[in-house]
Design a protein around this motif. Sequence first.
Motif, short mmCIF file in Angstrom:
data_model
loop_
_atom_site.label_atom_id
_atom_site.label_comp_id
_atom_site.label_asym_id
_atom_site.label_seq_id
_atom_site.Cartn_x
_atom_site.Cartn_y
_atom_site.Cartn_z
N ASP A 202 3.39 15.81 -2.97
CA ASP A 202 4.50 14.88 -2.76
C ASP A 202 4.30 14.01 -1.52
O ASP A 202 5.24 13.48 -0.96
CB ASP A 202 5.83 15.63 -2.69
N LYS A 203 3.04 13.85 -1.10
CA LYS A 203 2.72 13.02 0.07
C LYS A 203 1.77 11.89 -0.34
O LYS A 203 0.85 12.09 -1.15
CB LYS A 203 2.03 13.84 1.17
N ILE A 204 1.98 10.72 0.24
CA ILE A 204 1.10 9.58 -0.04
C ILE A 204 -0.23 9.82 0.68
O ILE A 204 -0.25 10.09 1.87
CB ILE A 204 1.74 8.26 0.44
N LYS A 205 -1.33 9.73 -0.09
CA LYS A 205 -2.65 9.92 0.51
C LYS A 205 -3.39 8.60 0.69
O LYS A 205 -4.30 8.50 1.51
CB LYS A 205 -3.50 10.90 -0.30
N HIS A 206 -3.01 7.59 -0.10
CA HIS A 206 -3.65 6.27 0.00
C HIS A 206 -2.68 5.23 -0.54
O HIS A 206 -1.95 5.49 -1.49
CB HIS A 206 -4.95 6.21 -0.81
N MET A 207 -2.72 4.05 0.08
CA MET A 207 -1.93 2.94 -0.44
C MET A 207 -2.78 1.68 -0.45
O MET A 207 -3.51 1.41 0.51
CB MET A 207 -0.68 2.68 0.40
N THR A 208 -2.67 0.93 -1.53
CA THR A 208 -3.28 -0.39 -1.63
C THR A 208 -2.15 -1.40 -1.70
O THR A 208 -1.20 -1.22 -2.46
CB THR A 208 -4.15 -0.49 -2.90
N LYS A 209 -2.27 -2.46 -0.89
CA LYS A 209 -1.30 -3.56 -0.95
C LYS A 209 -1.97 -4.73 -1.64
O LYS A 209 -3.08 -5.12 -1.28
CB LYS A 209 -0.86 -3.98 0.45
N ILE A 210 -1.29 -5.29 -2.63
CA ILE A 210 -1.77 -6.45 -3.37
C ILE A 210 -0.86 -7.60 -2.97
O ILE A 210 0.35 -7.56 -3.24
CB ILE A 210 -1.76 -6.19 -4.89
N TRP A 211 -1.45 -8.62 -2.29
CA TRP A 211 -0.64 -9.67 -1.68
C TRP A 211 -1.48 -10.91 -1.47
O TRP A 211 -2.60 -10.82 -0.96
CB TRP A 211 -0.11 -9.13 -0.35
N ASN A 212 -0.95 -12.06 -1.85
CA ASN A 212 -1.62 -13.33 -1.61
C ASN A 212 -1.22 -13.81 -0.21
O ASN A 212 -0.29 -14.61 -0.05
CB ASN A 212 -1.23 -14.35 -2.68
N SER A 213 -1.92 -13.31 0.80
CA SER A 213 -1.55 -13.61 2.18
C SER A 213 -1.70 -15.08 2.51
O SER A 213 -0.93 -15.62 3.31
CB SER A 213 -2.40 -12.77 3.14
N GLY A 214 -2.66 -15.76 1.91
CA GLY A 214 -2.87 -17.19 2.18
C GLY A 214 -1.63 -18.01 1.87
O GLY A 214 -1.25 -18.90 2.64
N TRP A 215 -1.00 -17.71 0.78
CA TRP A 215 0.22 -18.41 0.37
C TRP A 215 1.32 -18.19 1.42
O TRP A 215 1.98 -19.12 1.87
CB TRP A 215 0.67 -17.89 -1.00
N THR A 216 1.50 -16.93 1.80
CA THR A 216 2.54 -16.58 2.77
C THR A 216 2.29 -17.26 4.11
O THR A 216 3.22 -17.83 4.71
CB THR A 216 2.60 -15.06 2.96
N LEU A 217 1.05 -17.23 4.58
CA LEU A 217 0.73 -17.84 5.88
C LEU A 217 0.98 -19.35 5.86
O LEU A 217 1.47 -19.90 6.86
CB LEU A 217 -0.72 -17.53 6.27
N LYS A 218 0.68 -20.00 4.76
CA LYS A 218 0.96 -21.44 4.65
C LYS A 218 2.46 -21.71 4.65
O LYS A 218 2.92 -22.64 5.33
CB LYS A 218 0.31 -22.01 3.39
N GLU A 219 3.23 -20.92 3.90
CA GLU A 219 4.67 -21.12 3.87
C GLU A 219 5.29 -20.97 5.26
O GLU A 219 6.24 -21.68 5.60
CB GLU A 219 5.34 -20.13 2.91
N LEU A 220 4.77 -20.03 6.04
CA LEU A 220 5.31 -19.79 7.38
C LEU A 220 4.82 -20.78 8.42
O LEU A 220 5.30 -20.78 9.55
CB LEU A 220 4.98 -18.37 7.82
N GLY A 221 3.85 -21.61 8.05
CA GLY A 221 3.28 -22.57 9.00
C GLY A 221 2.26 -21.95 9.93
O GLY A 221 1.96 -22.47 10.99
N TRP A 222 1.69 -20.81 9.51
CA TRP A 222 0.69 -20.11 10.32
C TRP A 222 -0.73 -20.52 9.93
O TRP A 222 -1.67 -20.15 10.60
CB TRP A 222 0.83 -18.60 10.18
N ALA A 223 -0.87 -21.22 8.84
CA ALA A 223 -2.19 -21.67 8.35
C ALA A 223 -1.98 -22.98 7.60
O ALA A 223 -0.88 -23.29 7.14
CB ALA A 223 -2.82 -20.63 7.43
N SER A 224 -3.07 -23.74 7.48
CA SER A 224 -2.94 -25.02 6.75
C SER A 224 -3.60 -24.94 5.39
O SER A 224 -4.25 -24.03 5.04
CB SER A 224 -3.56 -26.14 7.55
#
Length: 139
Positions: free
Chosen positions: A117-139
């Motif tokens: 009942d304990k998490i041994k591994h986690m994978t995050k699936i995320w389009n970080s490039g999109w998020t960084l552009k929306e926040l104005g952290w990347a062009s």
Amino acid sequence: MPSIADVAEKFFDACETGKGWEGCEAHCRPDATFAAQAEPLTEVNSLEQYAEWMKGLCALMPDGKYVVKSMGVDEARNNVSVYAVLTATHTGEGGPVPPTGKTTSADYVYVMDFDGDKIKHMTKIWNSGWTLKELGWAS
């Protein structure tokens, strides 16, 4: 023993609300690992590091709110997947750039693998490039 779905929900909420490792560790193995194919997370390889990274991110975007869109339990593979959308505005100090006042709406998935009942591994699936552009952290 709690169900893996219950543990996953509690971990997800603690992580996404910036509780850091202190709020997440009860749901994880102490040596839990982490992986993501996202540029901001390339140096993060433990779930403890990720929980602390999220704590910092929540400080940069204190209005952040998530909505869980879907959760699936795969009993055969002993994992839980959570698909959510985070909406947040960069108003906090200390980020990669001064506060931009820009908002993001980011889709992402956590896939949590369990040992008992304990998490041994986690994978995050995320389009970080999109998020960084929306926040104005990347062009």
